[in-house]
Scaffold this active site. Structure first.
Site, mmCIF file in Angstrom:
data_model
loop_
_atom_site.group_PDB
_atom_site.id
_atom_site.type_symbol
_atom_site.label_atom_id
_atom_site.label_comp_id
_atom_site.label_asym_id
_atom_site.label_seq_id
_atom_site.Cartn_x
_atom_site.Cartn_y
_atom_site.Cartn_z
ATOM 1 N N VAL A 169 -51.282 30.749 -27.718
ATOM 2 C CA VAL A 169 -52.201 32.120 -27.367
ATOM 3 C C VAL A 169 -52.082 33.039 -28.769
ATOM 4 O O VAL A 169 -53.081 33.538 -29.040
ATOM 5 C CB VAL A 169 -51.590 32.642 -26.162
ATOM 6 C CG1 VAL A 169 -52.576 34.080 -25.827
ATOM 7 C CG2 VAL A 169 -51.726 31.866 -24.794
ATOM 8 N N VAL A 197 -53.455 36.260 -15.832
ATOM 9 C CA VAL A 197 -53.882 35.447 -14.577
ATOM 10 C C VAL A 197 -55.270 34.719 -14.816
ATOM 11 O O VAL A 197 -56.198 35.503 -15.306
ATOM 12 C CB VAL A 197 -54.139 36.402 -13.184
ATOM 13 C CG1 VAL A 197 -54.407 35.553 -11.964
ATOM 14 C CG2 VAL A 197 -52.949 37.225 -12.951
ATOM 15 N N GLY A 255 -56.117 33.143 -17.285
ATOM 16 C CA GLY A 255 -56.410 32.639 -18.646
ATOM 17 C C GLY A 255 -57.789 33.485 -19.208
ATOM 18 O O GLY A 255 -57.590 34.561 -19.181
ATOM 19 N N GLY A 284 -50.155 16.803 -22.014
ATOM 20 C CA GLY A 284 -50.124 17.837 -22.287
ATOM 21 C C GLY A 284 -50.604 18.829 -21.434
ATOM 22 O O GLY A 284 -50.594 20.130 -21.587
ATOM 23 N N ASP A 337 -45.587 29.510 -10.573
ATOM 24 C CA ASP A 337 -46.234 30.178 -11.353
ATOM 25 C C ASP A 337 -47.758 30.815 -10.641
ATOM 26 O O ASP A 337 -47.991 31.743 -10.787
ATOM 27 C CB ASP A 337 -47.107 29.189 -12.330
ATOM 28 C CG ASP A 337 -48.250 29.513 -13.370
ATOM 29 O OD1 ASP A 337 -48.027 30.181 -14.284
ATOM 30 O OD2 ASP A 337 -49.328 29.383 -12.897
ATOM 31 N N LYS A 383 -48.939 34.737 -10.053
ATOM 32 C CA LYS A 383 -50.277 35.268 -10.091
ATOM 33 C C LYS A 383 -50.691 36.017 -8.926
ATOM 34 O O LYS A 383 -51.248 37.028 -9.258
ATOM 35 C CB LYS A 383 -51.093 33.969 -10.456
ATOM 36 C CG LYS A 383 -50.801 33.557 -12.063
ATOM 37 C CD LYS A 383 -51.442 32.350 -12.332
ATOM 38 C CE LYS A 383 -51.183 31.833 -13.832
ATOM 39 N NZ LYS A 383 -51.582 30.279 -14.064
ATOM 40 N N GLY A 418 -55.457 27.761 -22.371
ATOM 41 C CA GLY A 418 -56.015 27.195 -23.518
ATOM 42 C C GLY A 418 -56.010 28.456 -24.802
ATOM 43 O O GLY A 418 -56.289 29.775 -24.252
HETATM 44 N N1 NAP Z 1 -50.807 28.673 -23.237
HETATM 45 C C1 NAP Z 1 -51.833 29.037 -22.359
HETATM 46 O O1 NAP Z 1 -52.873 28.586 -22.332
HETATM 47 C C2 NAP Z 1 -51.354 30.062 -21.875
HETATM 48 C C3 NAP Z 1 -52.632 30.907 -20.673
HETATM 49 C C4 NAP Z 1 -52.379 31.964 -20.195
HETATM 50 C C5 NAP Z 1 -51.162 32.664 -20.399
HETATM 51 N N2 NAP Z 1 -50.241 32.115 -21.251
HETATM 52 C C6 NAP Z 1 -48.956 33.152 -21.547
HETATM 53 O O2 NAP Z 1 -49.155 33.449 -22.777
HETATM 54 C C7 NAP Z 1 -47.679 33.555 -23.183
HETATM 55 C C8 NAP Z 1 -47.569 32.748 -24.430
HETATM 56 O O3 NAP Z 1 -48.086 31.365 -24.004
HETATM 57 P P1 NAP Z 1 -48.110 30.496 -25.302
HETATM 58 O O4 NAP Z 1 -48.514 28.974 -24.460
HETATM 59 O O5 NAP Z 1 -48.776 30.770 -26.377
HETATM 60 O O6 NAP Z 1 -46.497 29.809 -25.838
HETATM 61 P P2 NAP Z 1 -45.707 29.359 -26.969
HETATM 62 O O7 NAP Z 1 -47.117 28.369 -27.548
HETATM 63 O O8 NAP Z 1 -44.549 28.591 -26.591
HETATM 64 O O9 NAP Z 1 -45.574 30.367 -27.920
HETATM 65 C C9 NAP Z 1 -44.661 31.018 -28.073
HETATM 66 C C10 NAP Z 1 -44.573 32.000 -29.333
HETATM 67 O O10 NAP Z 1 -43.228 32.911 -28.943
HETATM 68 C C11 NAP Z 1 -42.520 32.812 -30.322
HETATM 69 N N3 NAP Z 1 -41.207 33.128 -29.610
HETATM 70 C C12 NAP Z 1 -40.651 32.821 -28.443
HETATM 71 N N4 NAP Z 1 -39.572 33.278 -28.368
HETATM 72 C C13 NAP Z 1 -39.342 34.277 -29.537
HETATM 73 C C14 NAP Z 1 -38.269 35.030 -29.734
HETATM 74 N N5 NAP Z 1 -37.035 35.246 -29.098
HETATM 75 N N6 NAP Z 1 -38.252 35.738 -31.111
HETATM 76 C C15 NAP Z 1 -39.479 35.569 -31.712
HETATM 77 N N7 NAP Z 1 -40.572 34.973 -31.611
HETATM 78 C C16 NAP Z 1 -40.328 34.120 -30.298
HETATM 79 C C17 NAP Z 1 -42.395 31.651 -30.820
HETATM 80 O O11 NAP Z 1 -42.331 31.432 -32.038
HETATM 81 P P3 NAP Z 1 -42.312 30.122 -32.864
HETATM 82 O O12 NAP Z 1 -43.448 29.661 -33.215
HETATM 83 O O13 NAP Z 1 -41.764 30.507 -34.197
HETATM 84 O O14 NAP Z 1 -41.342 29.205 -32.183
HETATM 85 C C18 NAP Z 1 -43.974 31.101 -30.450
HETATM 86 O O15 NAP Z 1 -44.901 31.195 -31.627
HETATM 87 C C19 NAP Z 1 -46.684 33.235 -22.157
HETATM 88 O O16 NAP Z 1 -46.446 34.043 -21.270
HETATM 89 C C20 NAP Z 1 -47.716 32.265 -21.167
HETATM 90 O O17 NAP Z 1 -47.289 32.140 -19.822
HETATM 91 C C21 NAP Z 1 -50.327 31.293 -21.911
#
Ligand code: NAP
Length: 422
Positions: free
Chosen positions: A6, A122, A124, A177, A191, A195, A295
């Site tokens: 994200v 919630v 996305g 994935g 989850d 929400k 996404g």
């Molecule tokens: N993915 C989705 O489609 C989606 C949809 C709706 C909501 N969300 C929410 O959006 C949020 C992020 O999701 P994501 O899928 O983007 O997660 P992700 O791909 O795992 O990315 C997490 C990022 O946070 C960084 N990070 C984690 N812990 C850290 C720390 N202690 N210090 C510094 N940086 C840290 C990571 O750094 P590094 O890159 O250096 O490892 C990474 O860049 C979550 O709350 C998720 O529930 C996601």
């Protein structure tokens, strides 16, 4: 903070403002907090922009808005609270933190006079938080019913389309994935519970305790139940429901469980990884929001719309809090116990193949005031007769009392499935 799925989508959107809202051009990506400095990144940022020092970000006086996209509970919660204490507005996609620590976070935000925005938490990319806070806020909401977890919707859709069982489809979803290596939060409904707690709080104007949300996942949904449901005119969906127990009551039924949804219902046709949320209220009637629930691009669309809303307020130059953007309710919503829920049920029984077994089931149900809409003997499974029952509306407590009596009948071997019907 966060340059994962994200975070990357958000930076890409912010760096590509042409043809979008003009205010985007006024936003500078000033710092980006990451954990690992050696990871390859899909966006190129100047070296001085990225940092692993997230505490420096949340306390930097040059920063107006902190966007938390690291996920998980800690350090996300502490960093959000620190950002608020330094007078920064916060945008987050973190439903886990908001569902558990929303009270603490919004209390802090209200006393600091800053906004905490969470459109992406919630659904996305689906706009649902701002519609509940603003566009629909004059309605008396009676129910919010959603398919809010794309992973489980993908699994249930694939089970139905291919006649496969849960474990097989989960393994495939993990390979593609669509499901995490540890799928617990998705498949056990946790989850979706986070929400619906957030949506219920906004729709019904009160705080919600996460433990008040009854939660049942999809691990026990079998291919057999999906096939029987289809024959009876239903599809099985993991629904997250927040509903007034009675139109005049203040107490809420809050629940996540696999549900038989009539095939003609608008939520029945939401398939694959898509999400949808049906809001019902007076005078609006029914409104359904549908779209991509996850996404990079879709979620970034929600994140950046929140950033933009704050920028628009900041540009007015007033310090006054905009009441349609903040969350100020203090009281907790009252929870209605599951035993008091009135719903239809689907149940599948394995019994001895004797004459009179269906009559015995009917007597036990009748003893507890449970009336039946349909009873079908579907065939023989493992040398046992298989009987599927759909009830009329019944108090959940009465239904369970009838099952307790049924279990004492020697002719009843087991009750492999019990599902609620919408
Ligand atoms: N993915 C989705 O489609 C989606 C949809 C709706 C909501 N969300 C929410 O959006 C949020 C992020 O999701 P994501 O899928 O983007 O997660 P992700 O791909 O795992 O990315 C997490 C990022 O946070 C960084 N990070 C984690 N812990 C850290 C720390 N202690 N210090 C510094 N940086 C840290 C990571 O750094 P590094 O890159 O250096 O490892 C990474 O860049 C979550 O709350 C998720 O529930 C996601």
């Amino acid at each position: 903070m966060g340059l994962g799925t994200v975070g990357t989508g958000t930076v890409q959107l912010l760096l590509d403002p042409t043809g979008r809202q003009a205010l985007l051009k006024e936003i500078e990506v000033y710092k980006v907090g990451i954990k690992s400095t050696s990871k390859p990144r899909a966006v190129t940022l100047p070296a001085e922009v990225t940092t692993t020092d997230l505490e420096a970000i949340v306390s930097d006086p040059a920063i107006d808005i902190v966007v938390e996209l690291i996920g998980g509970l800690e350090p996300a919660r502490s960093l959000i609270l620190q950002a608020i204490s330094h007078g920064k507005h916060v945008v987050t996609a973190n439903k886990a933190v908001i569902a558990r620590y929303g009270d603490e976070i919004f209390t802090a935000a209200n006393s600091a006079g800053v906004y905490v925005m969470l459109e992406a938490a919630v659904g996305g990319g689906i706009p649902i938080i701002q519609p509940l806070k603003q566009s629909l806020s004059v309605n008396r909401i009676t129910a919010v019913t959603g398919i809010v977890n794309g992973t489980t919707n993908y699994i249930l859709t694939a089970m139905r389309d291919r006649g496969s069982d849960f474990a097989e489809v989960l393994a495939e979803a993990q390979q593609l994935g669509y499901a995490e290596a540890d799928p617990t939060a998705d498949v056990d409904g946790l989850d979706a519970a986070d929400k619906i707690a957030i949506l219920a709080s906004l729709a019904f104007g009160g705080r919600i305790k996460l433990q008040d949300v009854y939660c049942e996942g999809i691990r026990d949904v079998s291919g057999a139940d999906i096939a029987y449901a289809e024959k009876l005119g239903f599809v099985i969906k993991l629904l997250a429901i927040a509903k007034k127990a009675h139109p005049a009551s203040n107490s809420l039924s809050l629940r996540v469980h696999p549900t038989l949804v009539p095939q003609a219902h608008p939520l029945a046709s939401i398939n694959g990884v898509y999400n949808a949320i049906l809001v019902e209220g007076e005078p609006i009637g029914q409104v359904m929001f549908f779209g991509p629930g996850a996404g990079a691009g879709a979620t970034a669309s929600a994140v950046v719309s929140d950033i933009l809303a704050i920028v628009a307020v900041l540009k007015t130059g007033t310090n006054k809090s905009h009441s349609l953007m903040s969350c100020s309710h203090q009281e907790y919503c009252e929870k209605s116990p599951m035993d008091e829920l009135v719903t239809r049920f689907y149940a599948r029984f394995l019994t001895q193949d004797h004459p009179g077994v269906i009559g015995k089931l009917g007597t036990c149900f009748g003893n507890h005031g449970v009336s039946l809409e349909s009873v079908v003997q579907t065939g023989i499974r493992d040398n046992l007769a298989e009987i599927v029952v759909v009830t009329h509306d019944v108090r959940e407590g009465d239904f369970h009392a009838s099952l307790d009596e049924i279990r004492t009948e020697p002719a009843i071997n087991s009750i492999p499935s019990l599902l609620r019907v919408l």
